[in-house]
Motif scaffolding. Sequence first.
Motif, PDB file in Angstrom:
ATOM      1  N   THR A  61       0.823  -1.207   0.000  1.00  0.00           N
ATOM      2  CA  THR A  61       0.000   0.000   0.000  1.00  0.00           C
ATOM      3  C   THR A  61       0.857   1.256   0.000  1.00  0.00           C
ATOM      4  OG1 THR A  61      -0.174   0.075   2.432  1.00  0.00           O
ATOM      5  CG2 THR A  61      -1.843  -1.186   1.250  1.00  0.00           C
ATOM      6  N   GLN A  80      -2.352  -1.376  -3.598  1.00  0.00           N
ATOM      7  CA  GLN A  80      -3.548  -0.681  -3.160  1.00  0.00           C
ATOM      8  C   GLN A  80      -3.199   0.730  -2.713  1.00  0.00           C
ATOM      9  OE1 GLN A  80      -6.914  -1.962  -2.870  1.00  0.00           O
ATOM     10  NE2 GLN A  80      -7.313   0.211  -2.518  1.00  0.00           N
ATOM     11  N   THR A  82      -4.012   3.866  -0.583  1.00  0.00           N
ATOM     12  CA  THR A  82      -4.754   4.081   0.654  1.00  0.00           C
ATOM     13  C   THR A  82      -4.663   5.547   1.059  1.00  0.00           C
ATOM     14  OG1 THR A  82      -2.801   3.476   1.944  1.00  0.00           O
ATOM     15  CG2 THR A  82      -4.419   1.733   1.519  1.00  0.00           C
TER      16      THR A  82
END
Length: 263
Positions: A61, A80, A82
Amino acid sequence: MAELFIKQAEQYAEGRPSYPQELFDFIASKTPSHDLAWDVGAGSGQAARSLAGIYKNVIATDTSPKQLSFAPRLPNIRYQQTPPTMSIAELECNVAPQSSIDVVTIAQAIHWFDLPNFYQQVKWILKKPHGVIAAWCYTNPEVNDSIDAVFQPFYNFSVETYWEPARKLKENKYMTIDFPFEPAGGADHTGPFPFVAERLMDFDNYFTYLRSLSSYQAAREKGVELLSNDVIEEFKRAWNEDGQDKKVVKFPIYLRIGRVGNV
């Protein structure tokens, strides 16, 4: 501070060192199972790539989609984006369920974090009691006496003038960072444990690294060019002194590692 790295994401991906396999083998030796790793502040994926060779799956992330766009695509890594801070509900949605992660890794980034909030998330998401958190930094590149003698005043000026106070934690090799975890895997302390990253660089590679520094970007935003023509010429003279175009550049690494325990 993440916005500084966004603006030089490509230079960061090209200029920063990879981490030695010994570092990841050491971390893996402290985790009883190797199912799922969470790499936080993954940047352009230097650590995630190595974790993917050990752990079945890796969640990497970062707050910057641009940084993540330069990361290597491997079948067992999920990247990902975030937000800078997450609620527990967002953590579960974006990362993983409670008590499901074997290891949380943070490479060259934890000194920027809101530590009390982040540690609460780490303790929520790690497997109990043996889940591990591993955070490391690297310090100044070491080439040879001539080049290092030019680098040091450049670095000292940029640190004093353009770097954030949080960098002091890195300068102190993470010795003074708050780290409320138990020693892991039979160790009697949580570090810092020393390692060394090495990279073969030519002059352009070395300058790509210098331009990837957050202080360099901060200075440029204020209209200051830290790498003036005079400074570049000094570096060139020192670099060419031994007649070798490429040189081994060493980056000392300092690792803090601990297990979550029964929290």
